[in-house]
Design a protein around this motif. Structure first.
Motif, short mmCIF file in Angstrom:
data_model
loop_
_atom_site.label_atom_id
_atom_site.label_comp_id
_atom_site.label_asym_id
_atom_site.label_seq_id
_atom_site.Cartn_x
_atom_site.Cartn_y
_atom_site.Cartn_z
N SER A 1 0.01 63.97 47.47
CA SER A 1 0.85 62.84 47.88
C SER A 1 0.08 61.53 48.00
O SER A 1 0.68 60.46 48.02
N THR B 1 6.94 63.58 42.69
CA THR B 1 7.33 63.27 44.07
C THR B 1 8.60 64.01 44.48
O THR B 1 8.77 64.32 45.66
N LEU C 1 7.32 67.16 45.81
CA LEU C 1 6.68 66.93 47.11
C LEU C 1 7.72 66.78 48.21
O LEU C 1 7.56 67.32 49.31
N LEU D 1 3.18 60.18 51.50
CA LEU D 1 3.87 59.78 50.27
C LEU D 1 4.48 58.38 50.41
O LEU D 1 4.36 57.54 49.51
N SER E 1 3.18 55.30 44.40
CA SER E 1 4.02 56.45 44.05
C SER E 1 5.42 55.98 43.68
O SER E 1 5.94 55.02 44.26
#
Length: 254
Positions: free
Chosen positions: A16, A26, A29, A41, A47
């Motif tokens: 992350s 993601t 995740l 994250l 991201s």
């Protein structure tokens, strides 16, 4: 993605924080990660997070002020989710987030918030003639014409007073208990009388969607609430409802 799908939380936490993560990664995740993963994250500005991913993170942020602040600082969060997040955030968190937003975004969000709050305040402050609605549904009951399908019809037609009055009779719950549950931003309280009366999920979801709370329920949120409703036993709901009735009676006589 393979590592994220198969490894534990320590691996997810490490991933992350990596630069330039894409949506497919993601999404995994968000689906598998814990709160530590969520925090890292959202702090990782490189991201990319999908709308579905943001929806899950925004929901988790309802119970975590710091996570809400991190989510609100993301410039790529969808405006609708940002509005919902700010509506549900505590006043201090809302003020901090508005303070760091670009002026154009802040003005737009503030305008949306003001419009929603004014609309909700207007609806909630309207006088409600529960007495007339109560007489109407009692008449239906006397004629043997008050059933769950009628409650569903009231809810879908957004007949607020009739919905509350019908719930009161069908779920054996005083209107004074139902009124705050219908205006609460949380849904768990309203699930109690609905489960105690053994309503079908179609009826419950229609009631949840017509409450005066300022923000409509998203499909993922409604699905999550449906899972909570399925887990709630009728016996537990009836015990909780009995406790509420005793408390309401005690407060009324005090």
């Amino acid at each position: 993605m393979e590592i994220a799908k198969t490894k534990g939380q320590a691996h997810l936490l490490a991933i992350s924080g990596r630069p330039t993560l894409t949506d497919p990664v993601t999404d995994v995740l968000v689906a598998r990660g814990n709160m530590d993963v969520f925090h890292r994250l959202l702090s990782n500005e490189t991201s990319s997070i999908s709308a579905a991913g943001f929806a899950v993170l925004a929901k988790a942020a309802e119970h975590d002020e710091l996570l809400a602040e991190k989510a609100g600082r993301r410039i790529d969060i969808p405006i609708k989710l940002l509005r919902d997040l700010l509506l549900k955030a505590k006043e201090a968190v809302r003020e901090r987030l508005l303070a760091v937003m670009p002026e154009k975004v802040r003005n737009e969000v503030q305008h949306i918030l003001n419009s929603v709050v004014q609309a909700v305040d207007h609806e909630v402050s309207q006088p409600r003639d529960y007495a007339a609605a109560r007489r109407f549904v009692e008449l239906l009951k006397e004629k043997g014409e008050l059933h769950e399908r009628d409650l569903l019809r009231f809810a879908k037609a957004r007949q607020y007073e009739e919905t509350v009055a019908a719930m009161s009779l069908l779920a054996s719950t005083p209107i004074d208990i139902l009124k705050p549950l219908m205006q609460s931003p949380r849904c768990d309280g309203l699930l109690v009388p609905c489960r105690a009366a053994d309503f079908r999920w179609e009826t419950v979801s229609a009631i949840l969607q017509m409450r005066f709370t300022g923000a409509p329920l998203s499909t993922p949120e409604l699905d999550r609430i449906g899972q909570e409703f399925a887990k709630l036993s009728k016996a537990s709901a009836q015990r909780m409802l009995r406790f509420w009735k005793v408390r309401e009676s005690t407060q009324a006589s005090a």
